[in-house]
Design a protein around this motif. Structure first.
Motif, PDB file in Angstrom:
ATOM      1  N   MET A 130      32.266  40.359  30.744  1.00 19.13           N
ATOM      2  CA  MET A 130      32.206  41.676  30.114  1.00 19.13           C
ATOM      3  C   MET A 130      32.343  42.792  31.151  1.00 19.13           C
ATOM      4  N   ILE A 131      31.686  42.633  32.299  1.00 15.23           N
ATOM      5  CA  ILE A 131      31.782  43.645  33.358  1.00 15.23           C
ATOM      6  C   ILE A 131      33.215  43.723  33.875  1.00 15.23           C
ATOM      7  N   GLU A 132      33.846  42.550  34.086  1.00 13.82           N
ATOM      8  CA  GLU A 132      35.234  42.508  34.555  1.00 13.82           C
ATOM      9  C   GLU A 132      36.159  43.221  33.577  1.00 13.82           C
ATOM     10  N   ASN A 133      35.996  42.921  32.291  1.00 12.39           N
ATOM     11  CA  ASN A 133      36.861  43.537  31.284  1.00 12.39           C
ATOM     12  C   ASN A 133      36.628  45.043  31.167  1.00 12.39           C
ATOM     13  N   LEU A 134      35.390  45.473  31.322  1.00 12.29           N
ATOM     14  CA  LEU A 134      35.088  46.905  31.277  1.00 12.29           C
ATOM     15  C   LEU A 134      35.776  47.634  32.423  1.00 12.29           C
ATOM     16  N   LEU A 135      35.685  47.074  33.625  1.00 12.56           N
ATOM     17  CA  LEU A 135      36.344  47.696  34.779  1.00 12.56           C
ATOM     18  C   LEU A 135      37.861  47.675  34.628  1.00 12.56           C
ATOM     19  N   LEU A 136      38.388  46.553  34.113  1.00 12.96           N
ATOM     20  CA  LEU A 136      39.821  46.449  33.872  1.00 12.96           C
ATOM     21  C   LEU A 136      40.279  47.505  32.868  1.00 12.96           C
ATOM     22  N   LEU A 137      39.496  47.714  31.829  1.00 14.51           N
ATOM     23  CA  LEU A 137      39.800  48.736  30.828  1.00 14.51           C
ATOM     24  C   LEU A 137      39.812  50.125  31.451  1.00 14.51           C
ATOM     25  N   ILE A 138      38.789  50.431  32.257  1.00 11.34           N
ATOM     26  CA  ILE A 138      38.682  51.772  32.868  1.00 11.34           C
ATOM     27  C   ILE A 138      39.863  52.047  33.793  1.00 11.34           C
ATOM     28  N   VAL A 139      40.190  51.075  34.670  1.00 13.35           N
ATOM     29  CA  VAL A 139      41.289  51.266  35.632  1.00 13.35           C
ATOM     30  C   VAL A 139      42.628  51.415  34.902  1.00 13.35           C
ATOM     31  N   SER A 140      42.888  50.525  33.934  1.00 10.10           N
ATOM     32  CA  SER A 140      44.180  50.548  33.221  1.00 10.10           C
ATOM     33  C   SER A 140      44.330  51.815  32.392  1.00 10.10           C
ATOM     34  N   LEU A 141      43.245  52.216  31.708  1.00 11.73           N
ATOM     35  CA  LEU A 141      43.304  53.422  30.881  1.00 11.73           C
ATOM     36  C   LEU A 141      43.514  54.670  31.739  1.00 11.73           C
ATOM     37  N   THR A 142      42.814  54.721  32.871  1.00 13.75           N
ATOM     38  CA  THR A 142      42.980  55.861  33.789  1.00 13.75           C
ATOM     39  C   THR A 142      44.419  55.941  34.281  1.00 13.75           C
ATOM     40  N   TYR A 143      44.998  54.812  34.646  1.00 15.35           N
ATOM     41  CA  TYR A 143      46.373  54.766  35.132  1.00 15.35           C
ATOM     42  C   TYR A 143      47.353  55.248  34.056  1.00 15.35           C
ATOM     43  N   MET A 144      47.156  54.802  32.817  1.00 17.17           N
ATOM     44  CA  MET A 144      48.031  55.224  31.723  1.00 17.17           C
ATOM     45  C   MET A 144      47.955  56.729  31.502  1.00 17.17           C
TER      46      MET A 144
END
Length: 543
Positions: A130-144
């Motif tokens: 869950m922590i990995e996916n949350l960080l992945l979501l934050i980084v990817s969304l910020t990049y978009m």
């Protein structure tokens, strides 16, 4: 929350390392997208040096990200290992010393082997996931959002459309599946029932009618399967159409922006499209992780209940290198003891065991003789009464059950050496004491001292006779250096010669002995006291 708290508090450094490595690894969500985005800027005027720099930096970024994944898996595995060792140790300790009863060893084995694996995969590992996916979501969304806010919002909004399809079809699919399962269960039950009772149908000529009933059940099952397949195909088709809409519409909107603005390019659109998958999939994965963690609620509650229970401390360990009683002046007194076995049966007794006593208790089978011994041994707590141990001066000593050895009718023999069986896996430091116990129990009549250390006794003592089993149990009592020996029908399964040998051995023990038996000699003057446990459950001294 208890397990998450334990993870953080007991592994602060490991959790901090995991978090840092997760942050690095979360950039894998935008790695491909970034490579595509920057590659799209190359043209015929780009120098070879720029391409080489792009190649080197891309490889470095790739290695760093996946090196972080490798290190992360090692750190997390170490944390999970430590947590499992800690929790399993507590479960073993608390179940082992909980109440002295271990009839449900299969439940403990299942808990350690199966439930803990589910806890690890469906809860502890999912915490990291869950922590990995949350960080992945934050980084990817910020990049978009950095690339283009409008198109990013459009892609994200349309990406959630496929979630609508399961919501629409879930009820009808569930009903179809339930109906098929019900029909299938009915068919299985009928086939089993009718085939077992075939002889009756044949006797009365009812085979055709029964075949017709079974045929109808088969038709019902197959129709239910067909209906379920149609529903599933329909849901799959609808999902595919909605997924297509979720991809084509935002992509087309992006193309409109390409032709209407100079700042938005196809490379940017493609980069947003690739990064979008790393926004939606983490959300779906977090929902799945949450559900997986919820599925372990019963397991977590069970483990938590066990590890929070205070274990009962084990009986005192015997002094090393001695098999002589260190408390020869002890007297055991049980006064006004009462225990209700069931609604119609109870026992009540007074019993005083002196230093040199060899006591016999007899009575009808099932009257409660073994229960009486288990009360003296501390396996069962009497409902009322006072059970104490005194020295010669009359001083009350510690819990009397700590000084009691119990020789059962069918002793359990571990799949180990005789030395480990007698010492209960504590032989290495007490060799002399072990040898003395073996000699006093007359095991040397059948085995050499080297056999005792080298020979494995097999599954539950498969290589032993009944008399040898009892000698091992007696040797255990001598090795443990207990002050009182309880013997529960120890000769019931032995031939006359072996029975006489074991009983002679009991009479020669330096400790007092309380024996319950079916087969005995009333004229045996070696018994200092003889009691009868009567049909009303009252213990009466007759000699």
């Amino acid at each position: 929350m208890y397990f998450i708290k334990k993870l953080i508090l007991k592994h602060k450094f490991g959790m901090l390392c995991s978090l840092l490595l997760m942050i690095v690894y979360s950039f894998n969500g935008v790695l491909i997208s970034s490579l595509v985005y920057y590659a799209g800027k190359f043209n015929s005027k780009t120098s070879a040096r720029s391409i080489i720099i792009y190649l080197v930096l891309s490889l470095i970024a790739w290695v760093i990200i996946y090196l972080a994944q490798y290190l992360l898996s090692i750190v997390q595995s170490k944390i999970l290992r430590d947590v499992n060792i800690n929790l399993k140790g507590k479960v073993i300790n608390n179940t082992w010393f909980s109440n002295g009863k271990h009839e449900n060893s299969a439940d403990v084995i299942s808990l350690l082997m199966n439930d803990f694996k589910l806890l690890e995969t469906n809860y502890l590992a999912e915490v990291f996931e869950m922590i990995e996916n949350l960080l992945l979501l934050i980084v990817s969304l910020t990049y978009m959002l950095i690339l283009n806010r409008l198109v990013s919002f459009i892609f994200i909004a349309f990406s959630f459309l496929p979630l609508v399809t399961p919501m629409i079809f879930s009820k009808s699919l569930s009903l179809a599946a339930t109906s098929w399962t019900k029909n299938n269960d009915e068919l299985i039950a009928k086939v089993k029932d009718f085939y077992q009772g075939f002889s009756t149908f044949r006797t009365y000529g009812a085979q055709d009618r029964i075949y017709s009933l079974l045929h109808k059940k088969v038709v019902g099952v197959e129709n239910g399967q067909y209906y379920l397949s149609v529903k599933q195909s329909g849901a799959q088709f609808a999902g595919s159409v909605v997924a297509g809409i979720g991809f084509i519409v935002p992509f087309s909107i992006g193309c409109m922006l390409i032709i209407s603005t100079k700042s938005f390019t196809f490379t940017t659109l493609l980069a947003i499209f690739l990064a979008n998958d790393r926004v939606i999939s983490p959300v779906m994965n977090m929902v799945s992780s949450f559900n997986q963690m919820g599925s372990t609620k019963t397991i977590r509650e069970n483990i938590l209940k066990i590890i929070k229970n205070k274990p009962i401390l084990p009986k005192n360990k015997a002094p090393e290198n001695s098999c002589q009683s260190t408390h020869s002046s002890k007297v055991f007194e049980a006064k006004n003891m009462y225990f209700k076995i069931n609604k119609s049966k109870s026992i009540s007794f007074d019993l005083r065991v002196e230093v040199n006593d060899k006591i016999l208790i007899f009575g009808e089978s099932g009257i409660g003789k073994s229960t009486l011994l288990k009360i003296l041994n501390g396996d069962i707590s009497a409902d009322t009464g006072n059970y104490i141990e005194r020295d010669r001066s009359g001083n009350i000593l510690k819990n009397p059950s700590d000084e009691v050895a119990y020789i059962s009718q069918i002793p359990y023999i571990y799949k180990a050496s005789m030395a480990d069986n007698i010492s209960l896996f504590d032989s290495e430091k007490q060799v002399k004491k072990l040898e003395l116990s073996v000699i006093k129990a007359r095991l040397t009549a059948d085995y050499t001292l080297s056999d005792i250390f080298e020979m494995n006794l097999g599954e539950n003592g498969s290589s032993l006779s009944g008399g040898q089993r009892q000698k091992i149990e007696i040797a255990r009592a001598l090795f443990a250096n207990k002050s009182l020996i309880l013997a529960d029908e120890v000769t019931a399964n032995l031939d006359n010669e072996s029975a006489n040998e074991i009983r002679k051995l009991l009479f020669e023990l330096p400790q007092p002995v309380v024996e319950v038996a079916h087969h005995y000699n009333m004229n045996d003057t070696r018994y200092t006291k003889v009691f009868n446990l009567q049909n009303n459950g009252v213990l009466v001294q007759i000699r």
